[in-house]
Design a protein around this motif. Sequence first.
Motif, PDB file in Angstrom:
ATOM      1  N   ILE A   1       0.840  -1.207   0.000  1.00  0.00           N
ATOM      2  CA  ILE A   1       0.000   0.000   0.000  1.00  0.00           C
ATOM      3  C   ILE A   1       0.873   1.254   0.000  1.00  0.00           C
ATOM      4  N   ARG A   2       1.866   1.267   0.873  1.00  0.00           N
ATOM      5  CA  ARG A   2       2.767   2.434   0.962  1.00  0.00           C
ATOM      6  C   ARG A   2       3.468   2.686  -0.365  1.00  0.00           C
ATOM      7  N   ARG A   3       3.969   1.632  -0.983  1.00  0.00           N
ATOM      8  CA  ARG A   3       4.705   1.784  -2.233  1.00  0.00           C
ATOM      9  C   ARG A   3       3.781   2.117  -3.396  1.00  0.00           C
ATOM     10  N   ALA A   4       2.591   1.543  -3.415  1.00  0.00           N
ATOM     11  CA  ALA A   4       1.626   1.848  -4.481  1.00  0.00           C
ATOM     12  C   ALA A   4       1.150   3.297  -4.366  1.00  0.00           C
ATOM     13  N   ALA A   5       0.993   3.771  -3.141  1.00  0.00           N
ATOM     14  CA  ALA A   5       0.529   5.145  -2.927  1.00  0.00           C
ATOM     15  C   ALA A   5       1.496   6.163  -3.525  1.00  0.00           C
ATOM     16  N   ALA A   6       2.761   5.808  -3.604  1.00  0.00           N
ATOM     17  CA  ALA A   6       3.754   6.716  -4.188  1.00  0.00           C
ATOM     18  C   ALA A   6       3.608   6.821  -5.705  1.00  0.00           C
ATOM     19  N   LEU A   7       2.853   5.917  -6.313  1.00  0.00           N
ATOM     20  CA  LEU A   7       2.735   5.864  -7.769  1.00  0.00           C
ATOM     21  C   LEU A   7       1.477   6.524  -8.319  1.00  0.00           C
TER      22      LEU A   7
ATOM     23  N   PRO B   1     -13.880 -15.713   5.982  1.00  0.00           N
ATOM     24  CA  PRO B   1     -12.958 -14.828   6.696  1.00  0.00           C
ATOM     25  C   PRO B   1     -13.155 -14.849   8.215  1.00  0.00           C
ATOM     26  N   MET B   2     -12.065 -14.640   8.924  1.00  0.00           N
ATOM     27  CA  MET B   2     -12.116 -14.546  10.379  1.00  0.00           C
ATOM     28  C   MET B   2     -12.783 -13.242  10.796  1.00  0.00           C
ATOM     29  N   PHE B   3     -12.428 -12.163  10.084  1.00  0.00           N
ATOM     30  CA  PHE B   3     -12.955 -10.842  10.412  1.00  0.00           C
ATOM     31  C   PHE B   3     -14.100 -10.495   9.469  1.00  0.00           C
ATOM     32  N   THR B   4     -15.072  -9.789   9.997  1.00  0.00           N
ATOM     33  CA  THR B   4     -16.186  -9.355   9.166  1.00  0.00           C
ATOM     34  C   THR B   4     -15.687  -8.315   8.171  1.00  0.00           C
ATOM     35  N   LEU B   5     -16.478  -8.055   7.178  1.00  0.00           N
ATOM     36  CA  LEU B   5     -16.140  -7.019   6.205  1.00  0.00           C
ATOM     37  C   LEU B   5     -15.921  -5.691   6.903  1.00  0.00           C
ATOM     38  N   GLU B   6     -16.814  -5.351   7.816  1.00  0.00           N
ATOM     39  CA  GLU B   6     -16.712  -4.076   8.531  1.00  0.00           C
ATOM     40  C   GLU B   6     -15.418  -3.991   9.336  1.00  0.00           C
ATOM     41  N   GLU B   7     -15.018  -5.102   9.961  1.00  0.00           N
ATOM     42  CA  GLU B   7     -13.775  -5.105  10.734  1.00  0.00           C
ATOM     43  C   GLU B   7     -12.558  -4.946   9.829  1.00  0.00           C
ATOM     44  N   ARG B   8     -12.570  -5.600   8.683  1.00  0.00           N
ATOM     45  CA  ARG B   8     -11.441  -5.492   7.751  1.00  0.00           C
ATOM     46  C   ARG B   8     -11.336  -4.085   7.183  1.00  0.00           C
ATOM     47  N   VAL B   9     -12.469  -3.493   6.830  1.00  0.00           N
ATOM     48  CA  VAL B   9     -12.466  -2.116   6.329  1.00  0.00           C
ATOM     49  C   VAL B   9     -11.949  -1.163   7.407  1.00  0.00           C
ATOM     50  N   ALA B  10     -12.406  -1.346   8.646  1.00  0.00           N
ATOM     51  CA  ALA B  10     -11.959  -0.480   9.749  1.00  0.00           C
ATOM     52  C   ALA B  10     -10.449  -0.594   9.966  1.00  0.00           C
ATOM     53  N   MET B  11      -9.906  -1.819   9.888  1.00  0.00           N
ATOM     54  CA  MET B  11      -8.449  -2.017  10.037  1.00  0.00           C
ATOM     55  C   MET B  11      -7.707  -1.240   8.957  1.00  0.00           C
ATOM     56  N   ILE B  12      -8.174  -1.353   7.735  1.00  0.00           N
ATOM     57  CA  ILE B  12      -7.522  -0.680   6.611  1.00  0.00           C
ATOM     58  C   ILE B  12      -7.594   0.831   6.781  1.00  0.00           C
ATOM     59  N   GLU B  13      -8.769   1.336   7.110  1.00  0.00           N
ATOM     60  CA  GLU B  13      -8.920   2.784   7.286  1.00  0.00           C
ATOM     61  C   GLU B  13      -8.018   3.307   8.397  1.00  0.00           C
ATOM     62  N   ALA B  14      -7.954   2.579   9.516  1.00  0.00           N
ATOM     63  CA  ALA B  14      -7.119   3.018  10.634  1.00  0.00           C
ATOM     64  C   ALA B  14      -5.636   3.010  10.260  1.00  0.00           C
ATOM     65  N   GLU B  15      -5.196   1.946   9.616  1.00  0.00           N
ATOM     66  CA  GLU B  15      -3.777   1.818   9.278  1.00  0.00           C
ATOM     67  C   GLU B  15      -3.368   2.753   8.141  1.00  0.00           C
ATOM     68  N   CYS B  16      -4.286   3.063   7.241  1.00  0.00           N
ATOM     69  CA  CYS B  16      -3.936   3.854   6.057  1.00  0.00           C
ATOM     70  C   CYS B  16      -4.087   5.363   6.252  1.00  0.00           C
ATOM     71  N   ALA B  17      -4.745   5.779   7.312  1.00  0.00           N
ATOM     72  CA  ALA B  17      -4.921   7.217   7.546  1.00  0.00           C
ATOM     73  C   ALA B  17      -3.571   7.921   7.620  1.00  0.00           C
ATOM     74  N   ASN B  18      -2.641   7.345   8.354  1.00  0.00           N
ATOM     75  CA  ASN B  18      -1.296   7.903   8.483  1.00  0.00           C
ATOM     76  C   ASN B  18      -0.549   7.882   7.154  1.00  0.00           C
TER      77      ASN B  18
ATOM     78  N   SER C   1      -1.771   7.906   4.186  1.00  0.00           N
ATOM     79  CA  SER C   1      -2.379   8.897   3.298  1.00  0.00           C
ATOM     80  C   SER C   1      -1.828  10.283   3.602  1.00  0.00           C
ATOM     81  N   ALA C   2      -1.742  10.608   4.873  1.00  0.00           N
ATOM     82  CA  ALA C   2      -1.214  11.912   5.278  1.00  0.00           C
ATOM     83  C   ALA C   2       0.262  12.054   4.888  1.00  0.00           C
ATOM     84  N   GLN C   3       1.033  10.975   5.060  1.00  0.00           N
ATOM     85  CA  GLN C   3       2.465  11.012   4.737  1.00  0.00           C
ATOM     86  C   GLN C   3       2.718  11.147   3.243  1.00  0.00           C
ATOM     87  N   THR C   4       1.943  10.443   2.445  1.00  0.00           N
ATOM     88  CA  THR C   4       2.205  10.402   1.004  1.00  0.00           C
ATOM     89  C   THR C   4       1.461  11.472   0.221  1.00  0.00           C
ATOM     90  N   GLY C   5       0.395  12.019   0.807  1.00  0.00           N
ATOM     91  CA  GLY C   5      -0.439  12.966   0.084  1.00  0.00           C
ATOM     92  C   GLY C   5      -1.372  12.281  -0.905  1.00  0.00           C
TER      93      GLY C   5
END
Length: 163
Positions: A21-27, A43-60, A62-66
Amino acid sequence: MRIALYPGTFDPLTLGHIDIIRRAAALVDRLVIGVAINRDKGPMFTLEERVAMIEAECANLSAQTGTEIVAHPFENLLIDCARDVGAQLIVRGLRAVADFEYEFQMVGMNRKLDDSIETVFLMAEAEHQAIASKLVKEIARLGGDVSKFVTPPVVKALHDKLG
């Protein structure tokens, strides 16, 4: 605007996924994380849980890469999802030769469905090449330490899920 789609089940999101994700965001200007609704995988995690994990981890990230990074659940064909989000690129992470054989077949099929959407492969960094969500879940189920493979919030989510 360059838009890419990085699809997967992300069950759970691993450090390997985050690296891609980090490397793709640079492109690109906008990176859509396509969260597959795949009932066959159970899946072990529900769709909502997986989306929440992604949103939480990617917020930073997104801010770093613009780069705008968004989670987008999908249950249709990958190529249709790419069209739905306006992606010109599909990003796929590769860990090993076995990944390439499968992905090579998928690219051929997707090109037949829509040859205007390119697939770009990013090799996982060496330290992340062995990480697979399936193995992370198995290690966690058996009481092993998964902190080398996922972020602390995901470790907590795994522990909460498994008790």
